[in-house]
Motif scaffolding. Structure first.
Motif, PDB file in Angstrom:
ATOM      1  N   LEU A  59       0.842  -1.191   0.000  1.00  0.00           N
ATOM      2  CA  LEU A  59       0.000   0.000   0.000  1.00  0.00           C
ATOM      3  C   LEU A  59       0.878   1.243   0.000  1.00  0.00           C
ATOM      4  O   LEU A  59       2.014   1.196   0.459  1.00  0.00           O
ATOM      5  CB  LEU A  59      -0.915   0.033   1.230  1.00  0.00           C
ATOM      6  N   TRP A  60       0.344   2.358  -0.495  1.00  0.00           N
ATOM      7  CA  TRP A  60       1.074   3.626  -0.493  1.00  0.00           C
ATOM      8  C   TRP A  60       0.157   4.733   0.027  1.00  0.00           C
ATOM      9  O   TRP A  60      -1.069   4.639  -0.052  1.00  0.00           O
ATOM     10  CB  TRP A  60       1.569   3.979  -1.904  1.00  0.00           C
ATOM     11  N   HIS A  61       0.804   5.766   0.548  1.00  0.00           N
ATOM     12  CA  HIS A  61       0.065   6.941   1.004  1.00  0.00           C
ATOM     13  C   HIS A  61       0.960   8.160   0.918  1.00  0.00           C
ATOM     14  O   HIS A  61       2.131   8.112   1.296  1.00  0.00           O
ATOM     15  CB  HIS A  61      -0.419   6.781   2.445  1.00  0.00           C
ATOM     16  N   CYS A  62       0.395   9.259   0.381  1.00  0.00           N
ATOM     17  CA  CYS A  62       1.126  10.518   0.349  1.00  0.00           C
ATOM     18  C   CYS A  62       0.562  11.436   1.427  1.00  0.00           C
ATOM     19  O   CYS A  62      -0.632  11.749   1.425  1.00  0.00           O
ATOM     20  CB  CYS A  62       0.991  11.195  -1.022  1.00  0.00           C
ATOM     21  N   PHE A  63       1.442  11.856   2.350  1.00  0.00           N
ATOM     22  CA  PHE A  63       1.018  12.726   3.427  1.00  0.00           C
ATOM     23  C   PHE A  63       0.946  14.184   2.978  1.00  0.00           C
ATOM     24  O   PHE A  63       0.502  15.042   3.736  1.00  0.00           O
ATOM     25  CB  PHE A  63       1.972  12.582   4.620  1.00  0.00           C
ATOM     26  N   GLY A  68      -3.836   7.803  -1.643  1.00  0.00           N
ATOM     27  CA  GLY A  68      -3.261   6.522  -1.250  1.00  0.00           C
ATOM     28  C   GLY A  68      -3.953   5.385  -1.972  1.00  0.00           C
ATOM     29  O   GLY A  68      -4.915   5.582  -2.709  1.00  0.00           O
ATOM     30  N   GLY A  69      -3.470   4.147  -1.748  1.00  0.00           N
ATOM     31  CA  GLY A  69      -4.103   2.994  -2.357  1.00  0.00           C
ATOM     32  C   GLY A  69      -3.125   1.860  -2.587  1.00  0.00           C
ATOM     33  O   GLY A  69      -2.060   1.781  -1.968  1.00  0.00           O
ATOM     34  N   ALA A 556      -9.254   5.254  -0.643  1.00  0.00           N
ATOM     35  CA  ALA A 556      -7.835   4.887  -0.528  1.00  0.00           C
ATOM     36  C   ALA A 556      -7.058   5.918   0.269  1.00  0.00           C
ATOM     37  O   ALA A 556      -6.211   5.575   1.107  1.00  0.00           O
ATOM     38  CB  ALA A 556      -7.224   4.713  -1.917  1.00  0.00           C
ATOM     39  N   GLY A 557      -7.338   7.201   0.016  1.00  0.00           N
ATOM     40  CA  GLY A 557      -6.639   8.249   0.744  1.00  0.00           C
ATOM     41  C   GLY A 557      -6.907   8.202   2.232  1.00  0.00           C
ATOM     42  O   GLY A 557      -6.019   8.428   3.052  1.00  0.00           O
ATOM     43  N   ILE A 558      -8.139   7.880   2.615  1.00  0.00           N
ATOM     44  CA  ILE A 558      -8.502   7.820   4.032  1.00  0.00           C
ATOM     45  C   ILE A 558      -7.925   6.565   4.684  1.00  0.00           C
ATOM     46  O   ILE A 558      -7.341   6.619   5.778  1.00  0.00           O
ATOM     47  CB  ILE A 558     -10.033   7.844   4.186  1.00  0.00           C
ATOM     48  N   LEU A 559      -8.086   5.426   4.022  1.00  0.00           N
ATOM     49  CA  LEU A 559      -7.719   4.150   4.640  1.00  0.00           C
ATOM     50  C   LEU A 559      -6.222   3.916   4.693  1.00  0.00           C
ATOM     51  O   LEU A 559      -5.760   2.997   5.373  1.00  0.00           O
ATOM     52  CB  LEU A 559      -8.408   3.001   3.895  1.00  0.00           C
ATOM     53  N   THR A 560      -5.440   4.706   3.976  1.00  0.00           N
ATOM     54  CA  THR A 560      -3.978   4.574   4.078  1.00  0.00           C
ATOM     55  C   THR A 560      -3.350   5.708   4.873  1.00  0.00           C
ATOM     56  O   THR A 560      -2.131   5.804   4.972  1.00  0.00           O
ATOM     57  CB  THR A 560      -3.333   4.546   2.679  1.00  0.00           C
ATOM     58  N   SER A 561      -4.180   6.571   5.454  1.00  0.00           N
ATOM     59  CA  SER A 561      -3.650   7.776   6.097  1.00  0.00           C
ATOM     60  C   SER A 561      -3.389   7.633   7.585  1.00  0.00           C
ATOM     61  O   SER A 561      -2.769   8.490   8.193  1.00  0.00           O
ATOM     62  CB  SER A 561      -4.628   8.948   5.887  1.00  0.00           C
TER      63      SER A 561
END
Length: 635
Positions: A59-63, A68-69, A556-561
């Motif tokens: 998984l990836w996420h940009c802060f 993310g996703g 994706a943005g929420i679940l990887t944050s």
């Protein structure tokens, strides 16, 4: 395989064969820090890496931009692909043959396929009407097209049509087996006040709008003779989002790839006229300003430059001013491989592209395109040209407006170079101008850059689901109390840790189902996770997030944050969050009971007594749970 359904087994094969670190590493250099890998985000320009890749969970996420996703989501966001397109591209990369599990014969096997079939059948009927109907209205449409140089083979090449109205389309589609709700959802028909189904387009020349693969997904119609609106586009549908579609891209992408240049104009007839004249790397926006999604899409096909070609009339000049909202650090040398070359040119003598190429020829137009100025220089020159630079007052105002163009990139060397040039033209000291530049505050045009349709002829918004969700969350935040902000943060943390550790989600399935979520998007995410886990308890984290993304684009943005998902003991963190949310729900319940008791005179004595006893018992239980609920750092 070009279409059809991709099986879950094949999707899993592609996922397992596509290492996320390697896929992202092909686009942006990655560096390992501990267990995770980090890089500068390919979705937005940044100097300090804020893009995290988890090689274990894939998984990836940009802060930085909060996207993310999984590996499929990465391709979908960076290359503007649909989910099936992302799967197929990664399958090709991994040399995996996909098996088509499509339906029976030519029967469409998905809702979107049915809507595309509605659009295709509609386009065919409209085209037949234009070519064969002997009526006076259709003859007037053919005459107009001929007067614009769009006769001969042009209607066949571009499948131009005519919408007769009077229910002809509805009757035709009904005979073909399409249902009323499908016609309405495809936006080719609408329900009138009397409940009857009517054709949406009437007495208009029709321009089918295709996706990048050449399939019809929407329509634009120009009224024949007098009438308003002059141009009417399809509204937003599951197939069609104005901020993501460009007219003529299916025909222009080959020329874009060969020339490295994309040319953007404002109208259907301009695109057709330029293509027919031999300038084939041209597309048009559809009732909206150019958006970042458009630019990202064009950058896939045109590796060198994107050129705005503005009409010389007043409307064209307003569009030119709006275009300056796209200036950001992606246009500077510091952007490296992510640099986007945006250029602009205004046609002379108040001409539009079709009239210009008709009067002066394709070579003259190509010369203008080749001489297009970088958008920064174009914007600065436009601002300076508004004022009389022979006077001190005019020079002062010109300086202020010209420098404002550089505000979004004020810290770059390019901005400083342009500032020095501005200083020379307005006869100001370089030191003063550079100091004024440093003090500027960028003004971000959110509507245009994020893809909100501010120029829609239909009055609708073109926000995508994830953008609308972000706006909703951001706009509501300032009014929230500190406890409410904490509550929503705990909800996101619990959802994030559950998604990234499906075994934890299974252990706390009752909490996912029973928690009184304070944000509607959290309700949607919890329901999606429960549905996915119910179908396959052994599902991977990436699959949980992918399925959630089908329901909510922002998932994706929420679940990887979540910042707690990487904890050494995620199960312990999850247990803490579950109890924290349960205590919050109990506090809300007690508060609701007390609100009912606030006016004793309105309650019967026995009812008041029952409420009082219930609230007292719940308060005692709450006090006990609070004492037992240790802060996370003490566990």
């Amino acid at each position: 395989m070009a279409g059809g359904i991709i099986s879950g087994e094949d999707i899993q094969k592609v996922r397992e064969a596509s290492d996320l670190v390697a896929v992202i590493g092909e686009r942006s250099p990655v560096k390992q820090r501990g267990r995770d890998f980090w890089c500068c985000c390919p979705l937005h320009n940044e100097k300090t890496p804020s893009f995290k890749i988890d090689p274990v969970l894939q998984l990836w996420h940009c802060f930085g931009c909060n996207e993310g996703g999984d590996v499929f989501g990465f391709l979908m966001k960076t290359e503007d692909l649909t989910f099936p397109e992302a799967v197929r591209k990664l399958a090709e990369r991994a040399h995996i043959d996909l098996v088509d599990t499509g339906g029976r014969g030519n029967v469409p096997n998905s809702r979107k396929a049915r809507l595309k079939a509605v659009c295709a059948e509609t386009a065919e009927l409209y085209h037949t009407q234009l070519m064969r109907n002997p009526g006076e209205d259709v003859a007037a449409a053919r005459s107009y097209l001929s007067s614009r140089g769009l006769g001969g083979d042009v209607p066949k090449t571009w499948q131009l049509g005519f919408a007769p109205g009077r229910g002809q389309l509805v009757r035709h589609l009904s005979a073909k087996g399409f249902k009323p709700d499908e016609m309405v959802e495809a936006n080719v028909a609408m329900k009138a006040a009397d409940g009857k189904l009517r054709d949406r387009f009437y007495n208009r020349i029709m321009f089918p709008i295709n996706d990048a693969q050449g399939e019809c997904i929407a329509f634009g119609g120009r009224v024949v003779g007098k009438g308003e609106p002059k141009y009417l586009n399809s509204q937003e549908t599951p197939l069609f989002h104005k901020s993501q579609v460009l007219y003529g891209l299916d025909k222009a992408k080959v020329a874009m790839a060969s020339t490295g240049v994309a040319v953007v104009v404002e109208g259907y007839t301009d695109v057709i006229a330029l293509h027919e004249a031999g300038v084939r790397n041209v597309v048009a926006t559809l009732g909206t300003a150019l958006t970042l999604r458009h630019i990202r899409l064009l950058s896939r096909h045109a590796q060198s430059t994107i050129v705005y070609l503005f009409d010389g009339d007043e409307a064209g000049q307003r569009a030119a001013d709006r275009a300056l909202g796209f200036i950001d650090d992606s246009m500077t040398p510091e952007a490296g491989r992510r640099k986007v070359e945006l250029a602009a040119v205004t046609l002379p003598d108040n001409l539009d592209p079709a009239d210009f190429v008709g009067a002066r020829g394709a070579d003259a137009l190509q010369a203008l395109i080749d001489a297009a100025q970088p958008l920064l220089k174009y914007g600065i020159d436009r601002r300076l040209a508004r004022y009389d630079l022979s006077g001190a007052e005019g020079r002062a105002r010109a300086l202020t407006e010209a420098l404002a163009v550089l505000a979004p990139i004020k810290d770059s060397l390019l901005a400083k170079d342009y500032a020095v040039q501005i200083a020379s033209r307005v006869r100001a000291r370089e030191e003063d101008v550079l100091e004024q530049l440093a003090q500027l505050q960028p003004e971000r045009s959110t509507d245009q850059r994020d893809g909100v349709d501010t120029a829609s002829q239909n009055g609708g918004s073109a926000q995508t689901g994830d953008e609308a969700t972000k706006q909703e969350r951001t706009s509501s935040s300032p009014a929230l109390s500190r406890p409410e902000v904490n509550r929503r943060r705990f909800e996101r943390e619990f959802l994030s840790i559950s998604a990234q550790h499906p075994e934890i989600a299974l252990a706390h399935a009752d909490a996912l189902a029973q928690t009184q979520w304070h944000e509607q998007i959290h309700v949607t995410l919890a329901q999606s996770m429960l549905a996915t886990l119910s179908a396959d308890p052994a599902v991977s984290a990436a699959h949980v997030i992918t399925e959630a993304g089908r329901v909510l684009p922002a998932a994706a943005g929420i679940l990887t944050s979540g910042s707690m998902a990487d904890a050494a003991k995620p199960a312990m963190v999850a247990a803490f969050l579950v109890e924290e949310l349960a205590i919050g729900d109990a506090e809300d319940a007690v508060a609701a009971l007390r609100a009912q008791m606030a006016d004793p005179a309105s309650l019967a004595p026995d009812e008041f007594e029952m409420l009082f006893q219930t609230a007292s018992a719940m308060q005692k239980d709450l006090s006990r749970r609070r004492l037992a609920h240790k802060p996370l750092m003490q566990q």
